[in-house]
Design an enzyme around this catalytic site. Structure first.
Site, short mmCIF file in Angstrom:
data_model
loop_
_atom_site.label_atom_id
_atom_site.label_comp_id
_atom_site.label_asym_id
_atom_site.label_seq_id
_atom_site.Cartn_x
_atom_site.Cartn_y
_atom_site.Cartn_z
N ARG A 1 -5.59 0.74 -5.30
CA ARG A 1 -4.72 0.34 -4.20
C ARG A 1 -4.67 -1.16 -4.03
NH1 ARG A 1 -9.02 3.70 -1.29
NH2 ARG A 1 -7.78 5.26 -2.32
N ASP B 1 -9.34 -0.18 6.99
CA ASP B 1 -9.87 0.94 7.75
C ASP B 1 -10.56 0.43 9.01
OD1 ASP B 1 -9.14 2.90 5.85
OD2 ASP B 1 -10.93 2.43 4.66
N ASP C 1 -6.48 -1.73 1.42
CA ASP C 1 -6.98 -0.65 2.26
C ASP C 1 -7.60 -1.31 3.48
OD1 ASP C 1 -7.67 1.89 3.04
OD2 ASP C 1 -9.38 2.07 1.69
N ARG D 1 0.83 -1.21 0.00
CA ARG D 1 0.00 0.00 0.00
C ARG D 1 0.86 1.25 0.00
NH1 ARG D 1 -5.03 2.33 1.93
NH2 ARG D 1 -4.87 4.43 1.16
#
Length: 161
Positions: free
Chosen positions: A88, A93, A91, A79
């Site tokens: 990407r 989160d 990811d 990343r």
């Protein structure tokens, strides 16, 4: 122990990157609960479709240490955090940290994406339909049924893990 819920997405070699990330998450945090997996178009830029899912695990670490662990796993997956609006490899989160409401400028939970994006809310509703959003108060099932943002199509896919 605190239940941590993260959103995972990839649109660069997503099957390989998602599998590798799940392996790294399990090595780092232990047993994982994994939602159904969806594909959806990129939001906010032109790019390949994303593979998205939600993953939960228990941790006795403070929120900052969990966040650092997620960033390390993203980096191991290639990343580039400098590229904000683009394709990407991975990811990760943090969506929820138990029922905490937390904002230190870098980490914000519950993450606003839960209420904004189908690719986050739908997997949450699949996994925990009767759990309640920490600030909204509605269940994830109720939130999903009330979700009214057009242009966010999802297709469930199978990905062996």
């Amino acid at each position: 122990m605190t239940e941590v819920v993260i959103g995972m997405g990839s649109n660069i070699d997503p099957e390989r990157n998602v599998r590798a990330a799940l392996d790294r998450l399990a090595q780092r945090f232990g047993t994982l609960d994994v939602s159904p997996i969806y594909t959806c178009p990129a939001v906010g830029f032109s790019g390949a479709d994303f593979v998205n899912l939600v993953v939960a695990f228990d941790s006795d670490e403070p929120i900052e240490a969990v966040q650092n662990g997620l960033r390390e796993i993203e980096a191991a997956g290639g990343r580039n955090r400098a590229a904000r609006d683009g394709s990407r490899t991975l990811d990760l989160d943090m969506l929820l940290f138990g029922d905490a409401v937390f904002d230190n400028g870098d980490i914000r939970v519950p993450r606003a994406d839960i209420l904004d994006y189908a690719f986050v809310l739908r997997p949450l509703a699949d996994m925990w339909p009767d759990a309640r959003h920490p600030t909204d108060g509605r269940t994830y099932r109720e939130l999903w049924h009330a979700f009214d943002r057009p242009g966010q199509p999802l297709t469930e896919i199978s990905l062996d893990y």
